[in-house]
Write a protein that holds these residues in place. Structure first.
Motif, PDB file in Angstrom:
ATOM      1  N   SER A  19      -1.561  47.279  32.696  1.00 15.32           N
ATOM      2  CA  SER A  19      -2.877  48.005  32.954  1.00 15.32           C
ATOM      3  C   SER A  19      -3.083  48.588  34.250  1.00 15.32           C
ATOM      4  CB  SER A  19      -3.878  47.157  32.400  1.00 15.32           C
ATOM      5  OG  SER A  19      -5.248  47.566  32.736  1.00 15.32           O
ATOM      6  N   ASP A  48      -0.894  51.520  35.112  1.00 13.89           N
ATOM      7  CA  ASP A  48      -1.447  52.927  34.456  1.00 13.89           C
ATOM      8  C   ASP A  48      -2.473  53.271  35.401  1.00 13.89           C
ATOM      9  OD1 ASP A  48       0.403  52.840  32.727  1.00 13.89           O
ATOM     10  OD2 ASP A  48      -0.820  52.041  31.091  1.00 13.89           O
ATOM     11  N   SER A 108      -0.991  61.827  27.205  1.00 12.03           N
ATOM     12  CA  SER A 108      -0.145  60.973  26.801  1.00 12.03           C
ATOM     13  C   SER A 108      -0.500  59.422  26.810  1.00 12.03           C
ATOM     14  CB  SER A 108       1.245  61.429  27.032  1.00 12.03           C
ATOM     15  OG  SER A 108       1.587  62.577  26.791  1.00 12.03           O
ATOM     16  N   ASP A 109      -0.211  58.722  25.921  1.00 18.42           N
ATOM     17  CA  ASP A 109      -0.352  57.199  26.081  1.00 18.42           C
ATOM     18  C   ASP A 109       0.799  56.845  26.752  1.00 18.42           C
ATOM     19  OD1 ASP A 109       1.670  57.050  24.543  1.00 18.42           O
ATOM     20  OD2 ASP A 109       0.298  56.516  22.542  1.00 18.42           O
ATOM     21  N   HIS A 147       3.255  55.165  25.755  1.00 13.87           N
ATOM     22  CA  HIS A 147       4.476  55.408  25.096  1.00 13.87           C
ATOM     23  C   HIS A 147       4.878  56.755  25.005  1.00 13.87           C
ATOM     24  CE1 HIS A 147       4.054  51.006  23.718  1.00 13.87           C
ATOM     25  NE2 HIS A 147       2.686  51.647  23.326  1.00 13.87           N
ATOM     26  N   THR A 178      -1.901  62.591  22.899  1.00 13.17           N
ATOM     27  CA  THR A 178      -3.261  61.943  22.330  1.00 13.17           C
ATOM     28  C   THR A 178      -4.358  63.067  22.350  1.00 13.17           C
ATOM     29  OG1 THR A 178      -3.702  60.836  24.396  1.00 13.17           O
ATOM     30  CG2 THR A 178      -2.428  59.563  22.698  1.00 13.17           C
TER      31      THR A 178
END
Length: 1024
Positions: free
Chosen positions: A33, A36, A443-444, A446, A450
């Motif tokens: 987290s 990111d 994108s997430d 992974h 999205t």
């Protein structure tokens, strides 16, 4: 016994391992987290910084649009005011690249060297189709000096970015380049941001127009290391990241590399990539966590869990206690993780909320998932209102733009990127604004797609500015001369109409002041009052005389407007110059025709009456006397008959000059017709006897002056004059009476032997008795039908007869045929012109009706002269229509000729009557044009069809240049007003041919036929 401890030990170790593994997962998620958030934070910082740089370049572009040029001093001062180090960290320099086609290269180098750069040259050398050399770079210090002349167009990477900026009209970023200031082996990766600017006043609404009107680029150069250093006060702890040019990481594309402070990447460590779309250019941000990144986590319980687990295997009670505490700690860890996630999300939202752009994240269903608070400033809707809308895009996007934007959004939902899409949006209050958006996929962790995010900025002001610039460009290129100056009146720009009007080119006036145009006709007080009006009212307009480049002084109508900035301070002045030379010439010509005699240039009867009225009024106010002298040249007709009209005209001009020089400037000398002149003396003595002596003195002086020798070409001629004088005091006698008295006194002087002066004597009233006899005879003639009509043809080219003029004759019982000149003035004075005019009109209309049934005569028109008294009658229109109805005449064949004396007063009533008759088809002609009262303002309002050139101009048109010029002026005036022209008094073929050569193709005169009675005219028509 042993089995139980083993089972307890195995169970304890199992539980210990499970707790240790759980702790590791919690730590990993927390770090993920944080990782990111760090990646998004870095990307946002870069995007915001690039947006700041873009706005800075647009500010420089606005400087060019406002000043109309990219001046070196203006550019230097503006860049200095930006304070780059403090406000725009990371910029190496800001510069200007000029677009130079190969054909202009040598001129460009010469101009740069003349500007103070003697060693200036375009580098690298060699022949190319186009060049974009750096002509200015700020700060202009150190290595930046060596960059001048560097041809950016020669580098493919730079050229690609410049082409993108040129065609889009927006900012573009180059790929990885080596900056021109980097010398030797210390080069660091860099990039350049370009913004084009185009020729002012030219459209650049399409790619073709942008390429055609390109002027150059404003650019900013950067070292990527400096840009990244300016984003962080301290580098992020435990992270390493790289920035690559493009979407494929490689050593050649590496723009920036940061390996962390001391850590090393851990096998299997966190790493991710973020694709940045900046000004249509792609960068790849690659970030990796280092081994000390894990130290940021608040969770570090692996070792206690192992020790505790080992203890549990020795003591069942301790194991139970450890399990309970493990569960509690697990809950604490979960709570801590949730808190960290919320804190990270809060930080992200805080950063996003601070962004001035309108940011929206869209889900795969095409609906917004997150909107930043800027939506309130942009649209008036709150975030909550937007999130509850059933169709967010359909509500905000203008209906006309929605189909186009929907298609682009469909591409975005398939993962496409986009930039610089302009659209109109509708606010909550119904008002509209313009938005420019770009979008990129989301994108997430992974890498799964999205949705996509959009970033929009308000470009309404830019759109309005572009529209205003287009309007201003069209207005500036109008047919009116225009000039723009700064607040110090230094000329900045002029248009082509100004150049055509003044003769000065733009290069000759730019940088100077309008004082160079001054004619010298206006004093300092005039200009002082003009500028006082400009400062007080914001503008001034009026007539002014200026000087052209060739020295010619000319009149113009000048309008000056002050241009103010948002702070209310004047920044520029705009002057509009309208050349009124032609108007002045036309006004002067019309004034000459209206108020001055064309031969002598003395006042005519109209102006005389006005001056006499003023003299009478002044006499009444000052209680002084005045005098009226009526002067007639003796035996003038004999000179005309023996020596010709040209000699007569020469005598009239010389006599007029002597008369004008023989009186005071305050007195009036006028020519009232033929060889007759009138002098008005004002401000004489209050005593009647003294005033008579003063008048007699002036009269004797005039007699002496007029009796001298006249040199009329090759002959010498002596002439005398007869003068009649009458005195007046105030309003005791009206103007007509005074003129009659002076006229009678003049005839008395002739009776006594000429070359004399006589004052009016009441005994002269015997003349009035004779006139009364004439009036009585005229009345009997009307009652006894002693009048008849003669008809004179009116012809056009090829001598084709198109109509006639009806001319009245008096068939006197004793005197025989009497011409109109002998009785029409009396008829007008006594009012008998009314019944006489009605008879003429009815007789002419009856004749029209008779000709209508004869094919060979049905095409003819009849022109009837209408007196001023007759026309001014309130029932004139009704009487004319009644006559037409009673006789059955065709109104389209009837022409009414009006004299200029009709135009003295009540013009509106005249226009109304003419309009009513014109609707019925009646034709109107203005008779004797140029001999009486002519006002251009009346002519253009009257519904006339034709002007009639008076015979006095036609008579000497072959010999007198003035008569020829007057005829030409009348023809030009008629053409501009859309009127026909006919010339009367044409007596020779030469006169007709000359008139035809200047554009007159309708004639009347003795050359074609004299006036004939009806029988003679019809016989003439049969043989013509």
């Amino acid at each position: 016994m042993i089995l139980l401890p083993l089972l307890v030990l195995v169970a304890g170790l199992s539980v210990t391992w499970a707790l240790w593994h759980h702790e590791q997962e919690v730590v990993r998620k927390e770090l993920l987290s944080q990782f990111d958030a760090a990646l998004r934070d870095t990307a946002s910082r870069i995007e915001l910084r690039m947006s700041t740089y873009e706005q800075m370049l647009r500010g420089v572009q606005s400087l060019y649009a406002a000043t109309g040029e990219m001046g070196r001093d203006n550019f230097h001062d503006y860049v200095a005011s930006l304070n780059l180090d403090a406000n725009y960290s990371g910029i190496q320099a800001i510069g200007v690249g000029k677009w130079v086609p190969a054909t202009n290269k040598d001129d460009h180098v010469t101009k740069m060297r003349q500007m103070g750069f003697p060693s200036y040259a375009v580098q690298p050398g060699g022949q190319r189709e186009n060049y974009v050399p750096v002509i200015q770079r700020e700060p202009n210090l150190g290595r930046n000096l060596a960059v001048l002349g560097f041809d950016m167009w020669s580098d493919p990477t730079r050229r690609s970015a410049m082409e993108q900026a040129r065609d889009s009209g927006s900012v573009a970023i180059s790929g990885k380049v080596r900056l021109a200031t980097d010398i030797g082996g210390d080069a660091r990766p860099g990039f350049i941001m370009y913004l084009p600017f185009y020729a002012l006043g030219q459209s650049h609404s399409s790619i073709a127009l942008r390429r055609a009107h390109l002027a150059g680029w404003i650019y900013a150069s950067f070292h990527m290391n400096d840009v990244m250093a300016s984003l962080y006060g301290e580098q992020p702890h435990g992270l390493a990241f790289d920035i690559y040019d493009g979407v494929e990481p490689s050593a050649d594309a590496l723009l920036y590399h940061y390996a962390g402070e001391a850590g090393k990447p851990v096998a299997g460590a966190l790493s991710a990539k973020e694709y940045l779309v900046l000004a249509g250019h792609n960068w790849t941000l690659s970030m990796t966590a280092l081994d000390d990144f894990g130290g940021r986590s608040r969770h570090n319980a692996e070792l206690p869990i192992v020790i505790t687990g080992a203890g549990l295997s020795l003591l069942l009670a301790l194991l139970a206690w450890q399990m309970l505490t493990g569960r509690s700690r697990a809950m604490q860890l979960a709570a801590s993780m949730t808190s960290e996630l919320r804190e990270s999300e809060a930080k992200f939202r805080a950063i996003a909320d601070c962004m001035v752009n309108l940011e929206v994240w869209w889900g795969l269903d095409g609906k917004p998932r997150w909107i930043n608070p800027s939506v309130k400033e942009y649209t008036g809707y709150t975030v909550a209102e937007c999130m509850t809308m059933t169709d967010f895009a359909g509500t905000l996007i203008h209906p006309e733009d929605l189909p186009r934007i929907t298609a682009e959004f469909q591409e975005a939902l398939r993962g496409a990127r986009g930039d610089d899409l302009e659209l109109r949006c509708v606010r909550k209050d119904g008002s509209q604004f313009w938005l420019s958006i770009s979008w990129a996929p989301i994108s997430d962790v992974h890498g799964a797609f999205t949705g996509f995010r959009t970033s929009g900025r308000d470009i309404t002001e830019r759109k309005q500015a572009e529209a205003e610039l287009r309007i201003a460009a069209v207005a500036f290129d109008s047919r009116e001369g225009m000039m723009i100056t700064d607040v110090n009146s230094v000329i900045l720009r002029v248009n082509s109409a100004f150049t055509e009007s003044t003769g000065y080119t733009a290069e000759e006036v730019v940088g100077r002041t309008p004082r160079m145009l001054r004619s010298g006709r206006h004093d300092a007080a005039f200009y002082r009052q003009m500028w006082q009006a400009i400062h007080h009212n914001g503008g001034w307009q009026g007539e002014i005389w200026d000087r052209r480049k060739n020295g010619e002084v000319y009149p113009k109508w000048l309008t000056i407007s002050a241009v103010m900035g948002e702070d209310g301070v004047v920044t520029h002045y705009i002057g509009t110059h309208h050349d009124i030379t032609e108007r002045k010439i036309s006004e002067e010509k019309i004034r000459e025709l209206a108020f001055f005699d064309t031969l002598t240039h003395l006042p005519n009867r109209t102006l005389l009456l006005d001056r006499l009225t003023q003299a009478i009024t002044l006499s009444a106010r000052n209680e002084t006397c005045g005098a009226l002298l009526f002067i007639d040249l003796d035996h003038f007709k004999t000179l005309n008959d023996t020596q010709g009209h040209d000699k007569g005209d020469m005598l009239l001009r010389l006599a007029a000059q002597r008369l004008a020089s023989g009186v005071r400037e305050v007195d009036t000398v006028a020519r009232v017709g033929g060889d007759e002149f009138v002098v008005v003396l004002g401000s004489l003595s209050a005593n009647l006897q003294d005033a008579a002596q003063q008048t007699e003195s002036v009269g004797e002086k005039i007699l002496v002056a007029l009796s001298g020798v006249y040199h009329l070409g090759e002959i010498e001629y002596r002439c005398t004059a007869s003068i009649g004088a009458t005195l007046f005091r105030g309003h005791q006698a009206d103007i007509d009476e005074l003129l009659k008295q002076a006229d009678m006194a003049m005839y008395k002087a002739k009776e006594t032997g000429r070359n004399a002066m006589r004052f009016f004597d009441p005994a002269m009233q015997t003349v009035v008795v004779e006139r009364a006899i004439l009036e009585a005879g005229l009345r009997k003639a009307i009652e006894g039908s002693q009048f008849l009509l003669h008809y004179q043809p009116q012809v056009v080219e090829n001598d084709r007869i198109t109509g006639v003029e009806a001319l009245v004759r008096w068939q006197h019982p004793q005197r025989g045929i009497v011409l109109p000149a002998d009785f029409i003035p009396m008829a007008e004075e006594t009012g008998l012109i009314l019944p006489l005019g009605n008879w003429v009109l009815e007789t002419a209309c009856a004749q029209l009706a008779q000709w209508a049934i004869r094919p060979e005569l049905a095409h003819l028109t009849i022109a009837v002269n209408i007196s001023a008294q007759q026309f001014r009658k309130p029932d004139f229109v009704e009487k004319v229509l009644a006559v037409i109805h009673r006789t059955g005449a065709n109104p389209n064949r009837l022409k009414l000729e009006l004299t200029e004396s009709l135009l003295v007063d009540n013009v509106q009533d005249i226009i109304q009557k003419m309009a009513e008759l014109k609707i019925k088809g009646i034709f109107f002609s203005l008779d004797d044009f140029g001999t009486g009262y002519s006002s251009l303002s009346y002519l253009k309002r009257l519904p006339l069809d034709q002007l009639k050139i008076d015979h006095t101009f036609v008579r000497d048109i072959l010999y007198d240049s003035n008569d020829a010029a007057i005829a030409g002026t009348i023809l030009a005036l008629a053409k501009s007003l859309g009127l026909e022209v006919i010339a009367e008094g044409v007596e020779t073929a030469a006169q007709r041919d000359f008139l035809a050569s200047v554009g007159c193709h309708a004639y009347q005169g003795y050359y074609f036929c004299q006036p004939l009675p009806i029988e003679g005219f019809e016989k003439f028509m049969m043989t013509a």
